[in-house]
Design an enzyme around this catalytic site. Structure first.
Site, PDB file in Angstrom:
ATOM      1  N   LYS A 109       3.270   2.927  -0.587  1.00  0.00           N
ATOM      2  CA  LYS A 109       3.290   4.363  -0.043  1.00  0.00           C
ATOM      3  C   LYS A 109       2.885   5.543  -0.693  1.00  0.00           C
ATOM      4  O   LYS A 109       3.160   5.576  -1.891  1.00  0.00           O
ATOM      5  CB  LYS A 109       4.889   4.439   0.424  1.00  0.00           C
ATOM      6  CG  LYS A 109       5.169   5.742   1.365  1.00  0.00           C
ATOM      7  CD  LYS A 109       6.756   5.809   1.564  1.00  0.00           C
ATOM      8  CE  LYS A 109       7.104   6.886   2.602  1.00  0.00           C
ATOM      9  NZ  LYS A 109       8.442   7.044   2.704  1.00  0.00           N
ATOM     10  N   SER A 146      13.937   5.919   6.295  1.00  0.00           N
ATOM     11  CA  SER A 146      12.343   5.463   6.106  1.00  0.00           C
ATOM     12  C   SER A 146      12.017   4.309   5.837  1.00  0.00           C
ATOM     13  O   SER A 146      10.603   4.143   5.767  1.00  0.00           O
ATOM     14  CB  SER A 146      11.710   6.595   5.222  1.00  0.00           C
ATOM     15  OG  SER A 146      11.843   7.885   5.695  1.00  0.00           O
ATOM     16  N   SER A 176       9.443   7.444   7.375  1.00  0.00           N
ATOM     17  CA  SER A 176       8.135   7.948   6.867  1.00  0.00           C
ATOM     18  C   SER A 176       7.301   6.915   6.238  1.00  0.00           C
ATOM     19  O   SER A 176       5.878   7.174   6.178  1.00  0.00           O
ATOM     20  CB  SER A 176       8.476   8.911   5.959  1.00  0.00           C
ATOM     21  OG  SER A 176       9.238   8.411   4.627  1.00  0.00           O
TER      22      SER A 176
END
Lengths: 441, 441
Positions: free
Chosen positions: B71, B164, B140
């Site tokens: 990420k 997330s 996210s």
């Protein structure tokens, strides 16, 4: 006015009991009588029972025969606990605070509750300085410091959120100790600011503090705060002591500086390595940080009371709550988040960069302020409270006004016992006992 | 649009390497090619190098041949890390985040950086749901979840501050795991809110997550946050699982409820003890608390940027910072002080009062929302993030719109491994693999 009594130290009590020369009850009764007698002038106690408290009778218990005075922000099941607040008159806790229970389990006897400033913040109580009644004993643990200094009890409990143990100990000419944050559980102790609150100890001799610390150190699930520094990577021993070019709290009186200089020189002559150091710059910001944390947390603890009955709360406390309520969350969160990393950096600086066993610093600007309204400047203690490191006051000498001047030794987190061992060595070199003998003569 | 590839699991890679049937480089190169190929439709990656990354060659390393997607809030020294923020275009960290370094040291190869919502908050990226491009993959950690679900990589790193990891895993039909707070050091990971930020893992199988967790769990002095619950007083084993009369996050879709009910019934048939429980009332307050903590801490992390260059920050992020700046310190301090005691009370409730091994709860309201603008409601994950307890998503079945529905298992603090062992047992009983096979047919 001067000292009333000369209670034996814990070491002396233990020796006498071991030799069969005395009974625990005798010491407790003597202390209780001295406390009653002192009230007319010293005002160290806000509560004394009508008759001497029952005494634990097993003379072999670790604190058998040890009378203790307890600051009135610390709960006692058998005595009121009123925080020197008009709003809590008659408050009677259901149970002992954790630390009181530990002391009692070890055989100590609580003889009374001592005067605190209101809620352990600034609004003063009636206690005077035992060396001269025209001066403050310091605060917020005013009565506990005065009761030990006046020779009424060999041991008293206090609390420190900024400088409420170290400073009154210095003003009263006794030993005051604040351990590493989290060392003594605070269950049953009135919070002022949970990020900063410590339980502390007063005694006339460092050895007594070290002895009691072993008996009361401990965590409680109901008070889960642990130290900011998890790892213990430090062992004292070589007596390498840092002295400061600039105190964390600001300017100090010439007599305070001179006393520190004389002590440092003596320690050097006796083999300590004295090193002049500059504190890391960020340490100078900690007194302001500590005040902001405290204002916010005090506003939470006492805000509702101030709203409900402002007339029962002092302007000093109302002002603190107001200040805390005005602060934005980001200010608090920033400081709160910085506290742990700063403690870790200080630990690394002290133990690794400077390889010091302790700092020798001022506990206050100098002698106590005249009058009872102002208990003195806590900025010389607040950094060590904020960083959660152990600190101890050792009395040094009398200043120009005839009031005590103390030295503060600051050590590494989780090494309170090591700091006290060093402090005991320092204590033997201050000349304080001689000064007291001379003063009495 | 549907799945592109079917990368082997970590378990399959290890078996093949052990048998000498493949080379580490082959797996990495396959994943890299699949990632490139997927970009036109899936948009899971915000950065892929021009050529396949060099591969660690020791086939006996624990993660040899394991391609990883990271990420883009997690620093990588050899690839940009831009937080999906216009303000950080071209940002190139000097060193790997702690967790990336751990993965690489174990032999894994980072093949690219995955799309995050801006600063891991709400403003979405271009990634679509691999099962249907008209739906959000959740956020996210959008790209990491999508890359694993699309069969590009067997492992991806994400972060969770509210929901997330757990939520996008549910929306994408994969396993997502958030360990106990503090389990995986966050050094080199962009903070959103330090009181809540967790590093999490995505994989297709629970066993892969359990295997990797052992390799990356660890604290770092630069990230001193430890769990809210110090004591580990819990051992799983009897598969006693709580199901909720009322979800912590509010109402859920009938299909989500039905899928949970069917799974619970199956687990009961297979020997689990399924117990209907009511969450402690205070848990329902945690989503609001988590949002307030986050707003304040995000305002500190990103406030300066918003002030300096508001035009480079999304309205969603500006709104969060504004909200955080408006909160009074007392609100934040109250929540922050409540977080640890609440975690301890939850621990006691789960492990002692209810003696549960896990809760089986909804990870989201149900299937992912249509469109890419809204990544879904994190309220079903926020309680477990706030309390710092481990949570894992296990995919269950497809919902009425043909998108995945997941189950969330929540365990006791410090017992992520135990939770994953239970989750592996649950995983074998969801029927998910059959549903996927049927879908592909």
């Amino acid at each position: 006015m001067t000292l009333f009594n000369q209670a034996p130290t814990i070491g002396e009590i233990r020796a006498a009991l071991a030799a069969g020369d005395a009974t625990p009850a005798q010491y407790v009764s003597d202390a209780y009588e001295a406390a009653r007698h002192s009230q007319a002038t010293l005002h160290a106690f806000c509560y004394l029972p009508d008759t001497p408290p029952d005494t634990f009778v097993d003379a072999t218990a670790p604190l058998a025969g040890v009378p203790v005075a307890v600051k009135d922000v610390i709960d006692t099941a058998d005595m009121p606990t009123e925080f020197n607040s008009a709003a809590y008159k008659g408050r009677r806790p259901e149970r002992d605070a954790w630390v009181v229970a530990r002391l009692r389990a070890a055989g100590a006897t609580v003889i009374g509750k001592t005067v605190t400033t209101e809620f352990a913040w600034r609004h003063p109580g009636p206690t005077v300085n035992p060396w001269n009644g025209a001066f403050t004993p310091g605060g917020s643990s005013s009565g506990s410091a005065a009761a030990v200094a006046a020779g009424i009890v060999p041991l008293a409990l206090g609390t420190q959120t900024q400088g409420s143990v170290i400073r009154p100990a210095a003003y009263c000419g006794i030993v005051g100790f604040k351990p590493t944050y989290g060392t003594i559980a605070r269950t049953g102790v009135l919070p002022l600011a949970w990020s900063l609150d410590h339980v502390g100890l007063f005694a006339r001799r460092v050895a007594d503090v070290a002895y009691v610390l072993k008996l009361v150190a401990g965590v409680d699930v109901a008070d889960p705060h642990a130290s900011h520094v998890a790892a213990v990577a430090h062992s004292a021993g070589k007596r390498r002591i840092g002295v400061l070019s600039k105190q964390a709290g600001g300017a100090i009186e010439p007599a305070q500086q001179a006393a520190l200089d004389v002590l440092a020189a003596q320690l050097a002559r006796d083999g300590a390595e004295i090193v002049a150091v500059d504190l890391p710059e960020e340490v100078f910001a900690t007194p302001a940080y500590a005040l902001q944390l405290m204002a916010v947390e005090a506003a939470i603890t006492h805000g509702e009371l101030v709203e409900r009955t402002p007339e029962l709360v002092s302007p000093a406390m109302r002002g603190l709550v107001d200040e805390g309520r005005k602060l934005p969350a980001t200010t608090y969160a920033r400081i709160k988040a910085a506290q742990m990393p700063m403690a870790q950096r200080f630990h690394a600086w002290l133990t690794q960069t400077m390889t010091l066993d302790a700092l020798l610093v001022a506990p206050a600007t100098g002698e106590p302020p005249r009058g009872l309204d102002y208990t003195g400047d806590a900025s010389f203690c607040a950094p060590w409270t904020f960083l959660g490191v152990p600190a101890v006051t050792v009395p040094m000498r009398f200043g120009p006004s005839g009031l005590p001047l103390g030295a503060q030794l600051v050590g590494a987190a989780q090494n309170g016992a090591g700091l006290l061992a060093l402090a005991e060595w320092v204590e033997a070199r201050t000349g304080w006992e001689d000064a007291v003998t001379q003063r009495r003569a």
